[in-house]
Design a protein around this motif. Structure first.
Motif, PDB file in Angstrom:
ATOM      1  N   LEU A   1      37.748  33.387  48.908  1.00 31.61           N
ATOM      2  CA  LEU A   1      36.670  34.324  48.607  1.00 31.61           C
ATOM      3  C   LEU A   1      36.512  34.471  47.094  1.00 31.61           C
ATOM      4  CD1 LEU A   1      37.466  37.051  51.277  1.00 31.61           C
ATOM      5  CD2 LEU A   1      35.511  35.486  51.285  1.00 31.61           C
ATOM      6  N   ARG A   2      35.262  34.645  46.669  1.00 36.42           N
ATOM      7  CA  ARG A   2      34.984  34.594  45.231  1.00 36.42           C
ATOM      8  C   ARG A   2      35.698  35.700  44.460  1.00 36.42           C
ATOM      9  NH1 ARG A   2      28.822  35.073  43.525  1.00 36.42           N
ATOM     10  NH2 ARG A   2      29.228  37.219  44.225  1.00 36.42           N
ATOM     11  N   ARG A   3      35.699  36.931  44.992  1.00 44.06           N
ATOM     12  CA  ARG A   3      36.259  38.047  44.227  1.00 44.06           C
ATOM     13  C   ARG A   3      37.774  37.908  44.005  1.00 44.06           C
ATOM     14  NH1 ARG A   3      34.591  42.921  42.470  1.00 44.06           N
ATOM     15  NH2 ARG A   3      36.093  44.656  42.396  1.00 44.06           N
ATOM     16  N   PRO A   4      38.589  37.702  45.063  1.00 43.36           N
ATOM     17  CA  PRO A   4      40.025  37.526  44.790  1.00 43.36           C
ATOM     18  C   PRO A   4      40.320  36.269  43.976  1.00 43.36           C
ATOM     19  CG  PRO A   4      39.537  37.161  47.117  1.00 43.36           C
ATOM     20  CD  PRO A   4      38.306  37.736  46.501  1.00 43.36           C
TER      21      PRO A   4
ATOM     22  N   LEU B   1      46.436  32.462  51.077  1.00 46.38           N
ATOM     23  CA  LEU B   1      47.328  33.356  50.332  1.00 46.38           C
ATOM     24  C   LEU B   1      46.533  34.205  49.341  1.00 46.38           C
ATOM     25  CD1 LEU B   1      50.263  30.858  49.633  1.00 46.38           C
ATOM     26  CD2 LEU B   1      50.272  32.764  51.261  1.00 46.38           C
ATOM     27  N   VAL B   2      45.565  33.585  48.684  1.00 48.16           N
ATOM     28  CA  VAL B   2      44.725  34.323  47.724  1.00 48.16           C
ATOM     29  C   VAL B   2      43.931  35.411  48.443  1.00 48.16           C
ATOM     30  CG1 VAL B   2      42.734  34.112  46.178  1.00 48.16           C
ATOM     31  CG2 VAL B   2      44.587  32.414  46.079  1.00 48.16           C
ATOM     32  N   ASN B   3      43.361  35.071  49.579  1.00 46.87           N
ATOM     33  CA  ASN B   3      42.570  36.062  50.325  1.00 46.87           C
ATOM     34  C   ASN B   3      43.436  37.180  50.889  1.00 46.87           C
ATOM     35  OD1 ASN B   3      40.305  34.526  49.816  1.00 46.87           O
ATOM     36  ND2 ASN B   3      40.195  33.627  51.861  1.00 46.87           N
ATOM     37  N   LEU B   4      44.656  36.827  51.336  1.00 47.73           N
ATOM     38  CA  LEU B   4      45.546  37.819  51.947  1.00 47.73           C
ATOM     39  C   LEU B   4      46.159  38.765  50.927  1.00 47.73           C
ATOM     40  CD1 LEU B   4      47.511  35.718  54.596  1.00 47.73           C
ATOM     41  CD2 LEU B   4      46.182  37.772  55.065  1.00 47.73           C
TER      42      LEU B   4
END
Length: 415
Positions: free
Chosen positions: A360-363, A324-327
């Protein structure tokens, strides 16, 4: 579907009232700044809400060098709203004033095998009658009843299209409820209800993008994107609980294998416990609530089995939330519903660590993961806002004609 000018006006009226409820007292100038609407439009909408007695004038505030600004506030006693949370193990009903304060609450247990539509309707009707009696409100003051039911729903027709945990298909739920409840009825599902509750009063307030993860018997994700509720083209967005987490994994009620729900919903957590320690005293085979409560107590007492079950559950949940965080790249992910509330901070701690391993680190750096802090039932609160939204849509009809029958006043405008 293209929105009509009336739909837009209703949405604007709803947004202005939402801001007034969130920040009473407030001025028309502040409302214009908060909503992005012109001052003239806000003044017109405020006038309509004053005429409806949903808000009231409460004096003036000094402005920098200009005329004092008139202040308005919600008129809490101007009406009542009812929110219904139909879950797989209970029916909970709360009655609210227009400031969304809880005035009365009623609970009905739903035992295994009590999921036939007529049984569910009986529980809802009894609980609605109870809260109206407890609060002592006149029937005419009840502006509507918002009903949240698990699964996929058609909110325009009031049909529960598919509830996999009950094997419901195309159940005309609002028609069945209208035989017992004399108030206007509006329906959606708990993903939308809990998301709206967080938007109005919780962790998503003031956030542009948020995901509200519902952890109960069923599992799903309410999506708040671009500052508003995301429904999808057929009001089915958020069925994250039925995305595949484990290839060829556990059989789900939906007919697929390896769904997120089968590992992190209450029945899935019971399977996690059974696979680890089949004879554990923490396991109550026929009682989800008792098992989750026992696990929570076990974690507090540092029971090694309870700690491992919560950690294993969080591993699955963290992988799913990382998706969910990546999407969606949300500002906040909120863990909501009764399983999240029961397992609380220990679950949250393990989930944060698990998400960090997969996202992923950025999101991830832009995302906060929190427990819902809404003190009442978020689903009841959100469902009550559906009734408020519907009542604002029918303003023209209600001022020009007698109150419509529930079967004709069920359609809520698009959010």
């Amino acid at each position: 579907m293209k929105r009509t000018s009336r739909d837009i006006r209703t949405a604007n009226r709803y947004e202005v009232l939402r801001q007034i409820i969130a920040a009473s007292p407030t001025s028309r100038q502040e409302l214009a700044a908060a909503t992005g609407l012109s001052l003239a439009t806000v003044a017109t909408l405020v006038g309509e809400l004053l005429d409806l007695r949903m808000i009231t004038e409460v004096g003036f505030e000094d402005s920098a060098g200009g005329r004092p600004r008139g202040l308005v506030a919600v008129n809490a006693s101007g009406g009542a709203l009812i929110g219904v949370d139909i879950a797989e193990t209970y029916v909970r009903v709360e009655l609210f004033d227009l400031a969304l304060n809880v005035l009365a609450r009623a609970d009905e247990d739903m035992r295994p095998g009590e999921s036939r539509p007529e049984q569910v309707v009986g529980h809802v009707a009894a609980a609605v009658g109870s809260v109206v009696a407890q609060a002592g409100v006149e029937g005419a003051r009840v502006l509507g009843v918002g009903v949240s039911v698990p699964g996929q729903v058609d909110r325009d027709t009031g049909v529960a299209e598919y509830a996999p945990n009950w094997d419901w298909h195309d159940v005309p739920l609002l028609d069945l409820l209208a035989e017992h409840i004399a108030y206007p009825l509006y329906m959606d599902n708990p993903l939308r209800a809990s998301a709206v509750a967080e938007l109005w009063f919780g962790a998503a307030r003031g956030r542009g993008d948020a995901v509200v993860v519902n952890l109960g018997t069923g599992v799903g994700a309410g999506l708040l994107l671009g500052g508003g509720l995301h429904r999808g083209v057929s009001n089915s967005a958020g069925e994250w609980g039925h995305t595949t987490l484990v290839l060829d994994g556990r059989l789900c009620h939906c007919g697929n294998h390896g769904c997120v729900e089968t590992y992190v919903g209450a029945p899935g957590i019971m399977v996690n416990l059974r696979e680890l320690a089949a004879e554990s005293a923490l396991l109550h085979p026929e009682d989800q609530t008792a098992t989750i409560d026992a696990l929570a107590r076990g974690v507090a007492a540092h029971d090694p089995v309870a700690l491992k079950v919560v950690r294993d559950t969080a591993r699955y949940l963290g992988a799913g939330i990382a998706d969910l965080v990546n999407l969606f790249n949300p500002e906040v992910v909120v863990l909501s519903s009764w399983v999240a509330a029961a397992l609380g901070e220990p679950l949250l701690h393990e989930v944060r660590e698990a998400v960090a391993r997969h996202a992923l680190r950025r999101p991830l750096a832009a995302t906060e993961i929190v427990l819902s802090a809404i003190p009442t039932d978020p689903v009841c609160l959100g469902a009550a806002t559906f009734a408020l939204e519907g009542a604002l849509q029918t303003v023209g009809q209600r001022t020009a004609a007698p109150r419509t029958t529930p079967a004709r006043s069920r359609t809520a405008p698009p959010s």
